[in-house]
Design an enzyme around this catalytic site. Structure first.
Site, mmCIF file in Angstrom:
data_model
loop_
_atom_site.group_PDB
_atom_site.id
_atom_site.type_symbol
_atom_site.label_atom_id
_atom_site.label_comp_id
_atom_site.label_asym_id
_atom_site.label_seq_id
_atom_site.Cartn_x
_atom_site.Cartn_y
_atom_site.Cartn_z
ATOM 1 N N THR A 76 41.313 34.524 44.328
ATOM 2 C CA THR A 76 40.860 33.397 45.353
ATOM 3 C C THR A 76 41.607 33.342 46.482
ATOM 4 O O THR A 76 41.110 33.147 47.774
ATOM 5 C CB THR A 76 40.653 32.036 44.472
ATOM 6 O OG1 THR A 76 40.444 32.260 43.300
ATOM 7 C CG2 THR A 76 40.109 31.186 45.209
ATOM 8 N N TRP A 77 42.923 33.297 46.477
ATOM 9 C CA TRP A 77 43.841 33.191 47.442
ATOM 10 C C TRP A 77 43.771 34.359 48.631
ATOM 11 O O TRP A 77 43.422 34.356 49.781
ATOM 12 C CB TRP A 77 45.199 33.323 46.953
ATOM 13 C CG TRP A 77 46.418 32.724 48.153
ATOM 14 C CD1 TRP A 77 46.231 32.050 49.277
ATOM 15 C CD2 TRP A 77 47.672 32.893 47.902
ATOM 16 N NE1 TRP A 77 47.383 31.952 49.848
ATOM 17 C CE2 TRP A 77 48.332 32.319 48.916
ATOM 18 C CE3 TRP A 77 48.570 33.136 46.859
ATOM 19 C CZ2 TRP A 77 49.883 31.988 49.275
ATOM 20 C CZ3 TRP A 77 49.986 33.097 47.001
ATOM 21 C CH2 TRP A 77 50.581 32.544 48.158
ATOM 22 N N HIS A 138 36.780 42.927 40.153
ATOM 23 C CA HIS A 138 38.104 43.251 39.257
ATOM 24 C C HIS A 138 38.216 44.557 38.498
ATOM 25 O O HIS A 138 38.805 44.701 37.702
ATOM 26 C CB HIS A 138 37.808 42.149 37.942
ATOM 27 C CG HIS A 138 38.090 40.541 38.457
ATOM 28 N ND1 HIS A 138 39.240 40.064 39.294
ATOM 29 C CD2 HIS A 138 37.762 39.625 38.050
ATOM 30 C CE1 HIS A 138 39.332 38.877 39.359
ATOM 31 N NE2 HIS A 138 38.411 38.520 38.781
HETATM 32 P P1 PAP Z 1 40.033 34.691 39.342
HETATM 33 O O1 PAP Z 1 40.417 36.210 39.047
HETATM 34 O O2 PAP Z 1 39.342 34.105 38.372
HETATM 35 O O3 PAP Z 1 39.257 34.561 40.826
HETATM 36 P P2 PAP Z 1 42.512 33.877 40.644
HETATM 37 O O4 PAP Z 1 42.260 33.123 41.812
HETATM 38 O O5 PAP Z 1 42.976 35.228 40.678
HETATM 39 O O6 PAP Z 1 41.290 33.789 39.598
HETATM 40 O O7 PAP Z 1 43.704 33.262 39.935
HETATM 41 C C1 PAP Z 1 43.774 31.627 39.874
HETATM 42 C C2 PAP Z 1 45.328 31.455 40.180
HETATM 43 O O8 PAP Z 1 45.547 31.511 41.295
HETATM 44 C C3 PAP Z 1 45.665 29.855 39.602
HETATM 45 O O9 PAP Z 1 46.902 30.028 39.075
HETATM 46 P P3 PAP Z 1 47.840 29.216 38.151
HETATM 47 O O10 PAP Z 1 46.936 29.207 36.990
HETATM 48 O O11 PAP Z 1 48.908 29.908 37.645
HETATM 49 O O12 PAP Z 1 47.798 27.932 38.736
HETATM 50 C C4 PAP Z 1 45.452 29.272 40.882
HETATM 51 O O13 PAP Z 1 46.229 27.962 40.840
HETATM 52 C C5 PAP Z 1 45.936 30.299 41.769
HETATM 53 N N1 PAP Z 1 45.226 30.143 43.221
HETATM 54 C C6 PAP Z 1 44.094 29.728 43.736
HETATM 55 N N2 PAP Z 1 44.044 29.488 44.795
HETATM 56 C C7 PAP Z 1 45.471 29.601 45.348
HETATM 57 C C8 PAP Z 1 45.929 29.442 46.627
HETATM 58 N N3 PAP Z 1 45.083 29.442 47.834
HETATM 59 N N4 PAP Z 1 47.261 29.773 46.777
HETATM 60 C C9 PAP Z 1 48.178 30.038 46.003
HETATM 61 N N5 PAP Z 1 47.591 30.173 44.466
HETATM 62 C C10 PAP Z 1 46.359 29.950 44.405
#
Ligand code: PAP
Length: 326
Positions: A76-77, A138
């Site tokens: 997402t980041w 993915h």
């Molecule tokens: P996906 O593969 O299902 O799309 P993905 O975005 O890769 O998911 O992973 C989500 C993780 O990225 C979460 O981590 P956590 O569970 O350890 O907290 C989420 O919080 C984190 N995340 C999402 N957006 C951001 C962002 N803008 N900056 C930093 N971390 C983020």
């Protein structure tokens, strides 16, 4: 919400069924949902159909960008950062109109196999970015190779230490699969990752596929790490901008644009936007994609034995590759 379509096995062609009947089969950690192993990686059946559709029909244009990742490693980041970098300049006069303020990154940079191509061979791609289109995936690099073999398109891969990815995935699944997770065991989930029998796994072969591709063709594939982005965001975003052939100009740097983009794409900013608090994609609620975003959260969830087990597996699998996770 019910289990997302990509986890089901109800929408596959006869050709895909025939293929599956020749593949190694297993179940996911719940012992319920089917997995098949295609070319070394595990997929739910509908996802395999989406992957075949991508393999046979998706051909990127030279200027396209693919954001690739193993689930929960920073997708997402990276989608938000890539979009913000490439589209910068368009919204200077009206920053309040920036698409990232009103749309989730997974809408702006849609997944190929679990979204656009999941149920169709020729989706309409006209609305996804202009002039450069951006997609997410993915799948491991091997699965993209057929699609990108004649294209100089850019592939941005983000990775993360496996311990944090496992924890993030477990918590995410407990949110979106809710009742289906009743009685699920974290220990069994964890073991499925160690065996490599998990959706899009094995993790180590996934990261190595992109790692090797990035070494062989650094203009085509960039390998980024979630931990590096957290530690030195400015350095990493500039590296990404250069790779995407849109480096920051001196003027842009002096005007503070690097920090503006980082702020726009920050977890705090994105997770507080209405567009990310409501709505969903593929039966996954947008809000569940945002949580702590910390490095080392695994310490709150894994026993020291579990941590050692992962460290040992990763050490063995990555040995000699030059790739290391902190
Ligand atoms: P996906 O593969 O299902 O799309 P993905 O975005 O890769 O998911 O992973 C989500 C993780 O990225 C979460 O981590 P956590 O569970 O350890 O907290 C989420 O919080 C984190 N995340 C999402 N957006 C951001 C962002 N803008 N900056 C930093 N971390 C983020």
């Amino acid at each position: 919400m019910e289990v997302p379509n990509f986890m089901k096995d109800d929408n596959i062609t006869q050709e895909c069924k025939n293929l599956i009947s020749s593949l190694p089969l297993d179940k996911d950690f719940l012992g319920k949902n089917n997995l098949c192993n295609y070319k070394g990686f595990w997929y739910h059946y509908n996802t395999l159909q989406g992957i075949l559709n991508v393999e046979n029909h998706f051909r990127p244009r030279d200027t396209d960008i693919i954001v690739a990742s193993f689930p929960k490693t920073g997708t997402t980041w990276l989608k938000a950062l890539t979009f913000a970098l490439v589209e910068r300049g368009k919204y200077n006069a009206n920053p309040e109109n920036h698409p990232l303020l009103s749309q989730n990154p997974h809408i702006l940079v849609p997944f190929l196999e679990v979204d656009l191509y999941l149920e169709r061979q020729n989706p309409d791609l006209t609305n996804h970015g202009s002039p450069r289109k951006m997609f997410g995936t993915h799948v491991p690099f091997f699965m993209l190779q057929e699609s990108v073999k004649d294209s100089p398109c850019k592939i941005v891969y983000v990775s993360r230490n496996l311990k944090d990815a496992i924890v993030s995935d477990w918590i995410f699944r407990n949110k979106y699969m809710k009742s289906a997770m009743h009685g699920a065991s974290f220990e069994v989930f964890f073991q499925s990752f160690c065996r490599g029998v998990n959706f899009f796994g094995p993790f180590w072969d996934h990261v190595l596929s992109y790692w090797k591709a990035s070494l062989e063709n650094p203009k085509h594939v960039i390998f980024m790490k979630y931990e590096d982005l957290k530690k030195e965001p400015r350095v990493q975003i500039k590296r990404l901008a250069e790779f995407l052939d849109c480096p920051f100009t001196e003027e842009e740097e002096e005007s503070g644009l690097v920090d503006e983009i980082l702020k726009l794409c920050s977890l705090r900013n994105l997770s507080n936007l209405e567009a990310n608090k409501t709505g969903s994609i593929c039966n996954l609620e947008f809000k569940d994609f945002f949580r702590k975003g910390e490095v080392g959260d695994w310490k709150n969830h894994l026993t020291s034995d579990m941590a050692k087990k992962i460290d040992d597996v990763m050490e063995e699998k990555l040995r000699g590759s030059g790739l290391k996770f902190e």
